[in-house]
Design an enzyme around this catalytic site. Structure first.
Site, short mmCIF file in Angstrom:
data_model
loop_
_atom_site.label_atom_id
_atom_site.label_comp_id
_atom_site.label_asym_id
_atom_site.label_seq_id
_atom_site.Cartn_x
_atom_site.Cartn_y
_atom_site.Cartn_z
N HIS A 1 3.14 4.52 -10.08
CA HIS A 1 1.77 4.88 -10.77
C HIS A 1 1.29 4.81 -12.29
O HIS A 1 2.41 5.19 -12.60
CB HIS A 1 0.94 6.22 -10.25
CG HIS A 1 0.78 6.04 -8.55
ND1 HIS A 1 1.45 5.74 -7.58
CD2 HIS A 1 0.17 7.37 -8.45
CE1 HIS A 1 0.62 5.96 -6.70
NE2 HIS A 1 0.26 7.42 -7.31
N CYS B 1 1.46 13.56 -6.85
CA CYS B 1 2.55 12.75 -8.00
C CYS B 1 1.37 12.19 -8.81
O CYS B 1 2.67 11.93 -10.23
CB CYS B 1 2.03 11.71 -6.82
SG CYS B 1 1.25 10.12 -5.76
N1 LIG Z 1 4.36 8.82 -0.54
C1 LIG Z 1 3.68 9.52 -1.86
O1 LIG Z 1 3.94 8.28 -3.40
C2 LIG Z 1 4.31 9.98 -1.69
C3 LIG Z 1 4.25 11.14 -3.21
C4 LIG Z 1 3.88 12.33 -3.52
C5 LIG Z 1 3.58 13.05 -2.07
N2 LIG Z 1 3.55 12.30 -1.17
C6 LIG Z 1 2.90 13.51 0.29
O2 LIG Z 1 4.55 13.47 0.80
C7 LIG Z 1 4.47 13.31 2.72
C8 LIG Z 1 5.07 12.47 3.17
O3 LIG Z 1 4.44 11.37 2.44
P1 LIG Z 1 5.01 9.53 2.71
O4 LIG Z 1 4.39 8.92 1.81
O5 LIG Z 1 6.49 9.84 2.98
O6 LIG Z 1 4.34 9.21 4.12
P2 LIG Z 1 5.31 8.53 5.43
O7 LIG Z 1 5.69 7.24 5.11
O8 LIG Z 1 3.58 8.07 6.12
O9 LIG Z 1 5.59 8.93 5.49
C9 LIG Z 1 5.03 10.26 7.18
C10 LIG Z 1 6.75 11.04 7.00
O10 LIG Z 1 5.97 12.52 8.40
C11 LIG Z 1 6.96 11.99 9.23
N3 LIG Z 1 5.66 13.17 9.83
C12 LIG Z 1 3.96 12.66 10.26
N4 LIG Z 1 3.75 14.19 11.24
C13 LIG Z 1 5.14 14.71 11.11
C14 LIG Z 1 4.79 15.62 12.97
N5 LIG Z 1 4.40 15.83 13.49
N6 LIG Z 1 6.23 16.13 13.09
C15 LIG Z 1 7.84 15.65 12.25
N7 LIG Z 1 7.45 14.54 11.43
C16 LIG Z 1 6.10 13.83 10.83
C17 LIG Z 1 6.72 10.81 9.73
O11 LIG Z 1 8.14 10.71 10.76
P3 LIG Z 1 7.90 9.83 12.43
O12 LIG Z 1 7.75 8.19 11.54
O13 LIG Z 1 8.85 10.10 12.82
O14 LIG Z 1 6.53 9.67 12.44
C18 LIG Z 1 7.39 10.02 8.60
O15 LIG Z 1 8.53 10.30 8.24
C19 LIG Z 1 2.34 13.31 2.56
O16 LIG Z 1 2.27 14.49 2.38
C20 LIG Z 1 2.31 12.75 1.10
O17 LIG Z 1 1.21 13.61 0.81
C21 LIG Z 1 3.35 11.29 -0.69
#
Ligand SMILES: NC(=O)c1ccc[n+]([C@@H]2O[C@H](COP(=O)([O-])OP(=O)(O)OC[C@H]3O[C@@H](n4cnc5c(N)ncnc54)[C@H](OP(=O)(O)O)[C@@H]3O)[C@@H](O)[C@H]2O)c1
Length: 330
Positions: A240, A128
């Protein structure tokens, strides 16, 4: 199109739902996936309740055209084969495949042509902090090659996911009540603090987040640009901010830079010091553009410029960028 969201319950997954609700993609059918924690939960979409399915190694992706995946690197690595083997295109928000040679790393305003060559049916969404920076850098690169970038980031809690947002809110409430704050998502209490540590430390004492800003920028921009970053977590909920110093091949005036930013796709200039006009995360939250302001000469270098850049990293830094990639295929 038949679309899947993997990680629908997360911060990015929820933003995907909002963007698809607005009709950014022609969705005929939407399927949600999650881990056992969210499987069975329902989310509203276009007047219906969609139930989250458990992500498993089966044929659930047989009829899916595009899978928008934001479930972390471990799940992406484990399920990439399952997701792509029947031809679905996987647009992955994790860092799992970003630097692999046969996986394009795409920011549609910068290198949309790279999306055409995805032999593994995987396209990676960049980090990001890198996305918002390259959208801004590309504006200047079009008028003079950028040799060096020095950047300090001010990264919001939501960059670490939905539970990090909850933790920041809880810490403020606990402190207001005179209680000890619960610390789990970051190395230290984030409320009323700054933490110069995003992702894990690497051998050269930079963090992995800081190294992503060098490596991913070079890959996206097809450039030898050098990037030295310090990434800092700040107690902001969403969006950010980045202080960026660049050195170009030839001197670029502030006026030229301002015109280049104003003409660049995805960039909005907010730069009027006389009226205290500059980008801020409070106002960038929930918005699509990459905002640029405080454009001025770098007093330490004749070929130097410095500016301030703010974007909603859940939106342009993740969900919106991925949906824009998907739109290249519609
Ligand atoms: N947040 C940001 O600003 C941002 C920006 C760029 C990239 N990202 C990337 O995007 C991804 C998600 O980030 P997030 O911020 O949305 O995290 P988050 O709020 O912690 O959400 C994680 C998601 O992944 C799911 N998950 C985890 N393990 C899983 C599995 N084994 N099978 C299926 N679903 C699974 C979770 O589902 P459950 O609830 O069912 O566990 C939840 O829906 C990460 O790789 C992160 O690095 C995030």
């Amino acid at each position: 199109m038949k679309i899947a969201i993997v990680g629908a319950s997360g911060a990015v997954g929820q933003e995907f739902l909002k963007l698809l609700e607005t009709g950014m993609l022609p969705v005929d059918e939407l399927t949600l996936f999650g881990s056992p924690r969210s499987a069975g939960r329902t989310y509203p979409f276009r007047g219906r309740e969609l139930t989250v399915r458990l992500l498993q190694h089966n044929d659930d992706f047989r009829n899916i055209d595009i899978a928008l995946v934001s479930a972390g690197g471990t799940a992406s690595r484990e399920f990439a084969e399952t997701i792509t083997r029947h031809g679905a295109l996987m647009i992955d928000n994790s860092s799992a495949f970003r630097m692999e040679a046969d996986v394009p790393l795409v920011v549609p305003e910068v290198n949309p042509e790279d999306a055409r060559n995805a032999p593994r049916r995987i396209i990676a969404n960049p980090n990001c902090t890198t996305i918002q920076m390259v959208v801004a850098l590309a504006a200047i690169e079009r008028i003079s090659h950028i040799r060096k970038v020095r950047v300090a980031t001010y990264q919001s809690a939501s960059g670490a996911g939905a539970s990090a947002m909850e933790e920041l809110t809880t810490q403020h409430a606990q402190l207001a009540a005179g209680a000890e704050p619960t610390v789990g998502k970051f190395a230290y209490q984030l409320a009323y603090n700054l933490i110069p540590h995003v992702d894990v430390f690497t051998e050269n004492d930079y963090t992995r987040e800081e190294m992503k800003m060098l490596n991913e920028t070079q890959k996206i921009m097809h450039s030898d640009v050098l990037v030295s970053a310090t990434c800092v977590r700040v107690p902001v909920m969403r969006a950010h901010s980045e202080s960026i110093w660049i050195e170009t091949e030839r001197p670029v005036s502030v006026e030229e830079a301002r015109a280049a930013f104003a003409a660049a796709p995805g960039v909005v200039v907010q730069d009027d010091p006389a009226f205290n006009r500059y980008p801020m995360p409070l106002f960038a939250a929930g918005q699509d553009p990459v905002y640029v302001g405080r454009i001025r000469r770098d007093l330490t270098s004749p070929n130097g410029l410095t500016f301030w850049c703010v974007a909603d990293q859940i939106r342009k830094g993740a969900a919106l960028n991925a949906v824009q990639i998907a739109r290249l295929f519609v």
